[in-house]
Every structure is written in C-alpha cells, then in structure tokens.
Design an enzyme around this catalytic site. Sequence first.
Site: not given
Ligand code: LLP
Length: 444
Positions: A276, A315, A319, A347-348
Amino acid sequence: MRGPFAYREGRLSAGPVALAEIAAAVGTPVFVYSADGILARYRDIAGALARERLEATVCYAVKANPHLAIVSALAAAGAGADVVSAGELLRARRAGVPGGRIVFAGVGKTEAEMAAGLEAGILQFNVESEAELVILDRVARDKGLQAPVALRVNPDVDARTHAKITTGTSENKFGIDHAQAGRVARLAHELPGIDLQGLAVHIGSQLVDLAPYGLAFEKVAQLFAELRASGLPLRRLDLGGGIGISYRDERPPEVADYARLAARTVGHLGVPLIFEPGRWMVGDAGVLLTRVLFVKQGAAKRFLIVDAAMNDLIRPTLYDAWHDIVPLERPEPEAPGGPVDVVGPICESGDIFAADRALPPMAAGDLLAICSAGAYGATMSSTYNSRLPAPEVLVGGADWAVIKARPDHATLLAQEWVPRWATQAFRGEVEGEEPQASGSRAAS
Ligand code: LLP
C-alpha cells in the site's frame, strides 16, 4: 533536483515543460505533478516485486494524493487502491480501479462505508478491532453477503519515524494487539458474515530504515504461519505502505531492497501479497509553485513572504517537515545566499515553510518551487483564512493540463447558508424583542 523535475536551459522543468510557463498561465500558488514520474515509480515497485517472484498487488494509498487523474493513471497502469473512506472508495471506482483490487483500511469505518465496500465487491476489508468485526458481520449478513477480511495486526514495532505518523506500536490506536490476534482471528472465522482471508500490517509512514520493516514482517509471518497451521484458511498477506522519500538528506531504502526484504521475510508463506505505498509513489512527483510577494527585513530575520501558505501545504507546520525550496530560474552558482524565513500570508507564526534557509537573493515577483509536495499536499489543504484552494496541474510528456481549477470566492460562498432567524435573533436582541423560535428546517 528531486524526482522528475530538473533545470533545463536554466528553467526548472518537468520534461520539456518549464514550470514558469504553468505559473504564468494558471497563477500561483499551484500544485504541479508529473504523470511520468508517478508512473515510473509504479513500474519500479511492480518490477522489483516481480523480480523477487512475488505475486503482489500494489494498492496505491489514495490518501496520499486522491486526485482522480492520478488514481486513473495508476489504475490504467494496473495498480489497485487502498482506501480509507467511502469518498476514497468512490474515487477509486470512478478512476477505474476494479473492486477486486481495492483494500478498505481504516480504524473507524461506518456501517454505511462497510455497506459501500460490500456493494463494490472489494478485495478485502482490513479490520482493526473486534468491535468492527462484529458490526461488519452484521452488515454483511443483512445483505446476504460475506465480507472478505484481513485482520490488521499491531506488531508493536517502532517504525522510528515522526510520532504523528508512527502506527505500529502498542501505544497507537491501530490494529489488533499481536497477543489478541489469534483469538480475534478464530472469532472472525466463526462469524457467518465474515470470510477471514488474511492478515495485514502497517507500521507507519515515511520509513527511511528497513530494519523496522524486517521486524514487523517477520512477526506477522510467524503469526500467519501459526494461525494457518491451526486450521484458519489464511491466504493473503497485506504488508502496508510507508516507504519514505528523501525530503532533505534522508536515504530511504531502494525499492529493490524493500522487495528483497519482503521476499526473505514472508516469501516462504507462498501467498499473494498486497502493498500500500502512497507517499513513495507521488511525493517526489509534485511541487507547489509560489511567488514572492514581499521581501521584508525584520530586526532579527529576513523574510520572504510568499503567496502559498500553511493552508496549501501544512506539513511544515504540522510535522516540522523540511521541504526543499528552489527558485524556478536556476541561480548563478556563486550567487550570495542568505538565510531567510519563507513564510505565508496567514495570521499565525506557524505559517512558515522554512526557517533560516539558504536561498539565493530573491525579489518580489520571483517564483519558487516547494519540493516533494505531491503527497499529503493538496489533499490536506484547507480554505483557512478564506483562501482559495490552489489549482492542480498534471504534466505528461510535453503536455500539461489543469486537472483542478482554482474556484472563485462566489462558488465557495454559495455553499454556505444564513438562516433567516440567525439575523433576526440578533436584531431581536438589539431591539429587545423575543428571538424567533428555532427548530424550523427552513433555510431562509
Ligand atoms: N496504509 C495504511 C494503513 C496507512 O495508514 C497509510 C498512511 C498508508 C498505507 C500509506 O502510507 P505511505 O506509503 O504514504 O507512507 N500526512 C502524513 C502521512 C500520513 C500517513 C497516514 N497513513 C504526512 O504528511 O507525512
């Protein structure tokens, strides 16, 4: 430069297309994605898994960038989809992903979402709790169906990534505790509305180290083998996503090494695998273009005030993430660089893309690209400060197209209603009258 973007005749470009041309035509801020870059990633991971002789489906994590054009391009190349809501499910189906290539993940599915997944004939629900399993069983039986299920196991492995995107430790809300997984699996097997088919694991996002993957995959492989030996008909394993990219100077694993690790740790099970990936597929293939509005010399700092803001790309604020920032016109190699804070108009104080960043001298009107913005960029944006959502552009070969236009303010305002009583109640108070009774459904 990162991903598919490079300077060509001094201008930052995606293939033959100069990004300044897009900025001039569409305005800024604007997200630009490279279809070629995204498809190359898909071919890389699918190829790496095939070379390890793994039977694998790459289910793109739609949350990373859910734009229909991107999901459609990946679907046409053969990818499946990992979705976490009815909205993402609808997108995946609209984009042409067959139900049989869709995984429905997420810790809090509603009954309506379960029903939608069943109706779409999806490959599997990744179930994260006993409570969810019991509801899914009922929803499926009500429809005279069986829900295909993989239990998501929490292996209690620290992915060593940012705390807000670590998911595989016992402190996190995700998955079924490793020690309880056997009992819940047996329950799943007994429930008549559930067809227990496999296990799933996902320990976090932006992993730049293979070691936690190794630990998690080994743990889940062992559990899989034990449960199968005890008579449960497990026949598929989902290894999740999370492969990191290099935002600054991280050295994420090569996808060939990741595939080799999967083959070494779970290959002996001889079952089809699901992956995934989200960020790794699209992150490097997107930039956010922004224009310098003003250069401001403060008492302690020099600021570049740009027309993109935290509402477009959250981001860095959320983060403390580092995103490279580069000028669209290649600077002279010996151009004197000075530390600047690159900030948005919101405004932050948290509305900041970079602090004390070495950038060549920039003036009002100059264009910058905020890099690695293809994943978790536009999709996490908001209209905070009543700012318009940034448009999105896709480049493919020598072509480019606006794939999402910038709406106008009138369109956004038209989504809001002012009930007549809201203003009457206010006037009543001012004039000393009784406020009009509430509870009426009339909108005007
Ligand atoms: N599978 C599941 C069950 C997940 O929860 C996620 C991401 C993925 C796959 C995909 O993960 P990736 O390959 O994209 O790392 N907004 C955050 C990232 C949140 C990820 C949430 N879950 C950021 O901007 O770093």
